[in-house]
Design a protein around this motif. Structure first.
Motif, PDB file in Angstrom:
ATOM      1  N   ASP A 109       0.838  -1.210   0.000  1.00 15.12           N
ATOM      2  CA  ASP A 109       0.000   0.000   0.000  1.00 15.12           C
ATOM      3  C   ASP A 109       0.867   1.252   0.000  1.00 15.12           C
ATOM      4  N   TRP A 110       1.912   1.243   0.834  1.00 20.74           N
ATOM      5  CA  TRP A 110       2.827   2.394   0.871  1.00 20.74           C
ATOM      6  C   TRP A 110       3.363   2.669  -0.537  1.00 20.74           C
ATOM      7  N   ASN A 111       3.866   1.613  -1.180  1.00 21.39           N
ATOM      8  CA  ASN A 111       4.474   1.777  -2.509  1.00 21.39           C
ATOM      9  C   ASN A 111       3.460   2.276  -3.531  1.00 21.39           C
ATOM     10  N   GLN A 112       2.219   1.792  -3.423  1.00 26.16           N
ATOM     11  CA  GLN A 112       1.205   2.202  -4.398  1.00 26.16           C
ATOM     12  C   GLN A 112       0.858   3.689  -4.243  1.00 26.16           C
ATOM     13  N   ILE A 113       0.702   4.110  -3.000  1.00 23.25           N
ATOM     14  CA  ILE A 113       0.334   5.520  -2.762  1.00 23.25           C
ATOM     15  C   ILE A 113       1.466   6.449  -3.213  1.00 23.25           C
ATOM     16  N   ILE A 114       2.698   6.070  -2.898  1.00 18.27           N
ATOM     17  CA  ILE A 114       3.847   6.887  -3.335  1.00 18.27           C
ATOM     18  C   ILE A 114       3.954   6.855  -4.868  1.00 18.27           C
ATOM     19  N   ALA A 115       3.728   5.674  -5.461  1.00 19.19           N
ATOM     20  CA  ALA A 115       3.874   5.530  -6.927  1.00 19.19           C
ATOM     21  C   ALA A 115       2.882   6.421  -7.666  1.00 19.19           C
ATOM     22  N   VAL A 116       1.652   6.493  -7.183  1.00 24.28           N
ATOM     23  CA  VAL A 116       0.637   7.298  -7.885  1.00 24.28           C
ATOM     24  C   VAL A 116       0.790   8.777  -7.519  1.00 24.28           C
ATOM     25  N   ASN A 117       0.723   9.068  -6.227  1.00 17.54           N
ATOM     26  CA  ASN A 117       0.636  10.485  -5.813  1.00 17.54           C
ATOM     27  C   ASN A 117       1.946  11.249  -6.039  1.00 17.54           C
ATOM     28  N   LEU A 118       3.063  10.610  -5.743  1.00 24.48           N
ATOM     29  CA  LEU A 118       4.337  11.338  -5.819  1.00 24.48           C
ATOM     30  C   LEU A 118       5.087  11.030  -7.122  1.00 24.48           C
ATOM     31  N   THR A 119       5.376   9.745  -7.359  1.00 22.02           N
ATOM     32  CA  THR A 119       6.153   9.415  -8.560  1.00 22.02           C
ATOM     33  C   THR A 119       5.345   9.742  -9.821  1.00 22.02           C
ATOM     34  N   GLY A 120       4.047   9.473  -9.791  1.00 22.82           N
ATOM     35  CA  GLY A 120       3.196   9.779 -10.952  1.00 22.82           C
ATOM     36  C   GLY A 120       3.193  11.272 -11.249  1.00 22.82           C
ATOM     37  N   THR A 121       3.102  12.082 -10.200  1.00 19.66           N
ATOM     38  CA  THR A 121       3.124  13.541 -10.391  1.00 19.66           C
ATOM     39  C   THR A 121       4.489  13.974 -10.928  1.00 19.66           C
ATOM     40  N   PHE A 122       5.559  13.393 -10.366  1.00 22.37           N
ATOM     41  CA  PHE A 122       6.912  13.731 -10.855  1.00 22.37           C
ATOM     42  C   PHE A 122       7.052  13.394 -12.346  1.00 22.37           C
ATOM     43  N   LEU A 123       6.644  12.180 -12.718  1.00 16.27           N
ATOM     44  CA  LEU A 123       6.839  11.760 -14.109  1.00 16.27           C
ATOM     45  C   LEU A 123       5.970  12.567 -15.077  1.00 16.27           C
ATOM     46  N   MET A 124       4.765  12.928 -14.634  1.00 16.56           N
ATOM     47  CA  MET A 124       3.933  13.806 -15.475  1.00 16.56           C
ATOM     48  C   MET A 124       4.673  15.130 -15.713  1.00 16.56           C
ATOM     49  N   CYS A 125       5.241  15.696 -14.662  1.00 16.68           N
ATOM     50  CA  CYS A 125       5.958  16.974 -14.808  1.00 16.68           C
ATOM     51  C   CYS A 125       7.181  16.798 -15.704  1.00 16.68           C
ATOM     52  N   GLN A 126       7.967  15.753 -15.428  1.00 14.79           N
ATOM     53  CA  GLN A 126       9.201  15.543 -16.193  1.00 14.79           C
ATOM     54  C   GLN A 126       8.899  15.373 -17.690  1.00 14.79           C
ATOM     55  N   THR A 127       7.833  14.630 -17.981  1.00 18.20           N
ATOM     56  CA  THR A 127       7.487  14.339 -19.378  1.00 18.20           C
ATOM     57  C   THR A 127       6.901  15.574 -20.066  1.00 18.20           C
ATOM     58  N   ALA A 128       6.129  16.345 -19.318  1.00 16.70           N
ATOM     59  CA  ALA A 128       5.453  17.508 -19.921  1.00 16.70           C
ATOM     60  C   ALA A 128       6.360  18.730 -20.007  1.00 16.70           C
ATOM     61  N   LEU A 129       7.380  18.802 -19.160  1.00 14.31           N
ATOM     62  CA  LEU A 129       8.168  20.040 -19.059  1.00 14.31           C
ATOM     63  C   LEU A 129       8.767  20.527 -20.392  1.00 14.31           C
ATOM     64  N   PRO A 130       9.331  19.661 -21.228  1.00 14.06           N
ATOM     65  CA  PRO A 130       9.865  20.184 -22.495  1.00 14.06           C
ATOM     66  C   PRO A 130       8.798  20.918 -23.316  1.00 14.06           C
ATOM     67  N   HIS A 131       7.568  20.433 -23.272  1.00 13.05           N
ATOM     68  CA  HIS A 131       6.472  21.076 -24.020  1.00 13.05           C
ATOM     69  C   HIS A 131       6.023  22.358 -23.308  1.00 13.05           C
ATOM     70  N   LEU A 132       6.024  22.337 -21.982  1.00  9.66           N
ATOM     71  CA  LEU A 132       5.645  23.540 -21.228  1.00  9.66           C
ATOM     72  C   LEU A 132       6.691  24.640 -21.409  1.00  9.66           C
ATOM     73  N   ILE A 133       7.940  24.258 -21.523  1.00  8.06           N
ATOM     74  CA  ILE A 133       9.003  25.252 -21.738  1.00  8.06           C
ATOM     75  C   ILE A 133       8.769  25.969 -23.073  1.00  8.06           C
ATOM     76  N   ASN A 134       8.295  25.226 -24.067  1.00 11.52           N
ATOM     77  CA  ASN A 134       8.024  25.839 -25.382  1.00 11.52           C
ATOM     78  C   ASN A 134       6.969  26.935 -25.311  1.00 11.52           C
ATOM     79  N   THR A 135       6.034  26.828 -24.364  1.00 11.36           N
ATOM     80  CA  THR A 135       4.943  27.811 -24.286  1.00 11.36           C
ATOM     81  C   THR A 135       5.073  28.721 -23.067  1.00 11.36           C
ATOM     82  N   LYS A 136       6.145  28.560 -22.289  1.00 12.60           N
ATOM     83  CA  LYS A 136       6.287  29.256 -20.992  1.00 12.60           C
ATOM     84  C   LYS A 136       5.040  28.980 -20.136  1.00 12.60           C
ATOM     85  N   GLY A 137       4.798  27.697 -19.950  1.00  8.14           N
ATOM     86  CA  GLY A 137       3.545  27.263 -19.338  1.00  8.14           C
ATOM     87  C   GLY A 137       3.588  27.132 -17.820  1.00  8.14           C
ATOM     88  N   SER A 138       2.513  26.524 -17.304  1.00  5.34           N
ATOM     89  CA  SER A 138       2.315  26.447 -15.851  1.00  5.34           C
ATOM     90  C   SER A 138       2.130  25.003 -15.387  1.00  5.34           C
TER      91      SER A 138
END
Ligand SMILES: NC(=O)c1ccc[n+]([C@@H]2O[C@H](COP(=O)([O-])OP(=O)(O)OC[C@H]3O[C@@H](n4cnc5c(N)ncnc54)[C@H](O)[C@@H]3O)[C@@H](O)[C@H]2O)c1
Length: 253
Positions: A109-138
């Motif tokens: 359970d610990w691993n699942q909660i960390i995987a979704v809430n924290l690691t999932g949020t990190f990976l979404m940011c890491q993956t989206a950031l190059p595209h957000l940089i192109n638009t000076k996004g948020s």
């Protein structure tokens, strides 16, 4: 207001609760909303509802994605870029909560909660950031008052949200020169499926529950939180960076 005309915004957790309300709010302000969630039917229903809503002037579309799966994140962000050519804001709303007695919590359970809430949020940011940089996004990341004050039975959840708040500050500084602003929000109790029927650990002490779920009128509708998500994702908040905004009626003051 039409703050999202010609803007492409990803909202995770868009099938329910705060994510769905945020997707609706952004679509009602002209935005093209890429709605990500792991619940296929609920996601399709939510997008149908958003597109049929009388307030919607933009549009919403579905991207089935388990943010606990790194490849699914890569694929979903690539699909959004393929379909819409750019990304102006990323709202990481998806999350899971399990109330657990610490002495009985499993590593799984610990691993699942960390995987979704924290690691999932990190990976979404890491993956989206190059595209957000192109638009000076948020970037708008979802925290919780559980990260700010003691909430019993939430060791993994509170730790995951504390990680989200710290990580968001890191992004705000690391990418500020590329025009990115990154903020988080920390709601207290919001009226959504997550909080409406909390499954308490056996023998849970009701007095401790009251510290998590204020029972006297502080529970807010998801639309209240969605208005803050939309503000932080919009150009109105362009000079706000590295901030965590509590939306808790003053509870943690
Ligand atoms: N409801 C509250 O009282 C409250 C308070 C503070 C913070 N929050 C946070 O707000 C966010 C939204 O919560 P909510 O109350 O709207 O809950 P909710 O359960 O109504 O919605 C959460 C959504 O996230 C999706 N989701 C869960 N795991 C996912 C995964 N692996 N991949 C993709 N999508 C996934 C769910 O399918 C669901 O649609 C969460 O991050 C939660 O921790 C909620």
């Amino acid at each position: 207001m039409d703050r999202f005309t010609n803007k492409v915004v990803i909202v995770t957790g868009a099938a329910s609760g705060i994510g769905k309300a945020s997707a609706l709010r952004i679509a009602a302000e002209g935005g093209t909303v890429a709605c990500l969630d792991v619940q296929e039917k609920a996601l399709h229903d939510a997008v149908k509802e958003i597109n049929a809503h009388s307030a919607t002037t933009g549009s919403a579309s579905t991207y089935l994605c388990d943010i606990g799966n790194p490849q699914a994140i890569t694929d979903a962000v690539a699909a959004v870029i393929k379909d819409h050519k750019k990304l102006n804001a990323l709202c990481n709303i998806a999350g899971i909560l399990k109330l657990q007695n610490t002495l009985e919590a499993s590593l799984e359970d610990w691993n699942q909660i960390i995987a979704v809430n924290l690691t999932g949020t990190f990976l979404m940011c890491q993956t989206a950031l190059p595209h957000l940089i192109n638009t000076k996004g948020s970037i708008v990341n979802m925290g919780s008052t559980a990260a700010l004050g003691g909430h019993a039975w939430t060791a993994a959840y509170a730790a995951s949200k504390g990680g989200v708040l710290s990580m968001t500050k890191t992004f705000s500084i690391e990418f500020c020169k590329q025009g990115i602003n990154a903020n988080s929000l920390s709601p207290a109790s919001v009226d959504t499926p997550m909080s409406s029927h909390p499954k308490l650990p056996e023998g849970a002490d009701y007095d401790l529950l009251k510290k998590i779920l204020p029972l006297h009128g502080l529970v807010r509708p998801a639309s209240d939180v969605a208005s803050l998500v939309a503000f932080l994702a919009s150009e109105d908040a362009v000079h706000i960076n590295g901030v965590d905004v509590r939306i808790d009626g003053g509870l943690m003051t």
